[in-house]
Enzyme design. Structure first.
Site, PDB file in Angstrom:
ATOM      1  N   GLY A  53     -23.783   8.312 -53.618  1.00 24.00           N
ATOM      2  CA  GLY A  53     -23.033   7.508 -54.571  1.00 24.00           C
ATOM      3  C   GLY A  53     -22.454   6.319 -53.832  1.00 24.00           C
ATOM      4  N   THR A  54     -22.199   5.249 -54.554  1.00 23.94           N
ATOM      5  CA  THR A  54     -21.810   4.029 -53.845  1.00 23.94           C
ATOM      6  C   THR A  54     -20.383   3.581 -54.132  1.00 23.94           C
ATOM      7  OG1 THR A  54     -23.083   2.847 -55.539  1.00 23.94           O
ATOM      8  CG2 THR A  54     -24.134   3.191 -53.440  1.00 23.94           C
TER       9      THR A  54
END
Length: 281
Positions: A53-54
């Protein structure tokens, strides 16, 4: 735990014995192998290819706090998912956004939700926001062995403090170190760009609507410079997950509400591609 309790239909004695209000402590005593941090990994050969996830962003306003995240997950230079959920309610008055190894992060959030629910059932009252932040810090620290092998989880925690009557934001490092942020915060691969965007636009007297617009602007700027962060996807109707927490509790904006904010920003960006500009003085 004793296996023969299944045949009798009775709960094991451990479930009926008074103990700690921490579910993690209970699990550590009864089934320590089920805790994420207690799992052993084989020696790694090269980099681990796992979805990540960013970018997560948060900003406070006088009535509460907003927490938002983009929808992209990456695996190396590939897009692993375009519509991943990265922001979750922790309980009625708090939320957590995840960055880092996606599978471990989602598992940690579920355990964190259970930890808070267990405490409330045992104690008959909710844990303070400070206490919740500390519990999450402990959980991140327990994942340190995996983090040292490249499987890190770095969340952002935000909530409404019913005692202080204001929104608060907490950021973490991979060791579980906790920092309370003032006004706004970001984590993940695009965090430096998102934080810089909020730095120029944030004000302490933001309205809820302005705070919601601010975090989506920040995510747009992050996506503009960071390939791992996904911007609003109009063609697929995929927009950032945006949440707000006030004295009325946690609320996730509907897809329609998120799309309206994103579309209004996109329209303005057609005229100003770099976004709103702060005054020089």
């Amino acid at each position: 735990m004793e296996a023969n309790t299944r045949s009798t239909g009775r709960l094991p004695a451990a479930f009926l014995t008074p103990g700690s209000s921490s579910f993690m402590d209970f699990l550590s005593d009864q089934s320590p192998e089920m805790l994420p941090g207690n799992r052993s990994l084989p020696p790694l050969q090269g980099a681990v290819e796992a979805p990540h996830g960013t970018t997560i962003v948060s900003a406070s306003f006088p009535g509460g706090v907003v927490l938002a995240g983009d929808r992209r997950a990456t695996m190396g230079n590939m897009i692993a998912s375009r519509d991943m959920q990265k922001v979750f309610p922790a309980d009625e008055y708090s939320a957590v956004g995840i960055a880092g190894t996606a599978g471990l992060a989602v598992e940690m959030v579920k355990l964190f939700q259970l930890e808070l629910e267990h405490f409330e059932k045992v104690e008959g009252a909710q844990l303070s926001l400070e206490g919740k932040a500390n519990r999450l810090s402990t959980m991140i620290r327990s994942n340190l062995a995996m983090a040292m092998q490249g499987l890190a989880v770095v969340p952002l925690f935000a909530g409404y403090d019913v005692d202080r009557e204001k929104g608060r934001i907490f950021s973490y490092d991979v060791t579980g170190g906790r920092t309370e942020e003032s006004g706004y915060a970001a984590t993940g691969s695009g965090s430096i760009f998102a934080r810089n965007a909020m730095k120029k636009l944030y004000r302490e007297d933001l309205t809820e609507e302005q705070a919601l617009t601010l975090v989506v602007q920040a995510l747009y700027d992050a996506a503009d410079d960071d390939s791992a962060t996904g911007g609003p996807d109009v063609a697929r109707r995929i927009f950032p997950i945006v949440t707000v927490i006030t004295d009325e509790g946690f609320r996730r904006l509907t897809d329609q509400e998120s799309s309206e904010i994103a579309r209004s920003i996109l329209e303005r960006r057609l005229e100003q591609p770099d976004g709103p500009r702060a005054a020089l003085l």
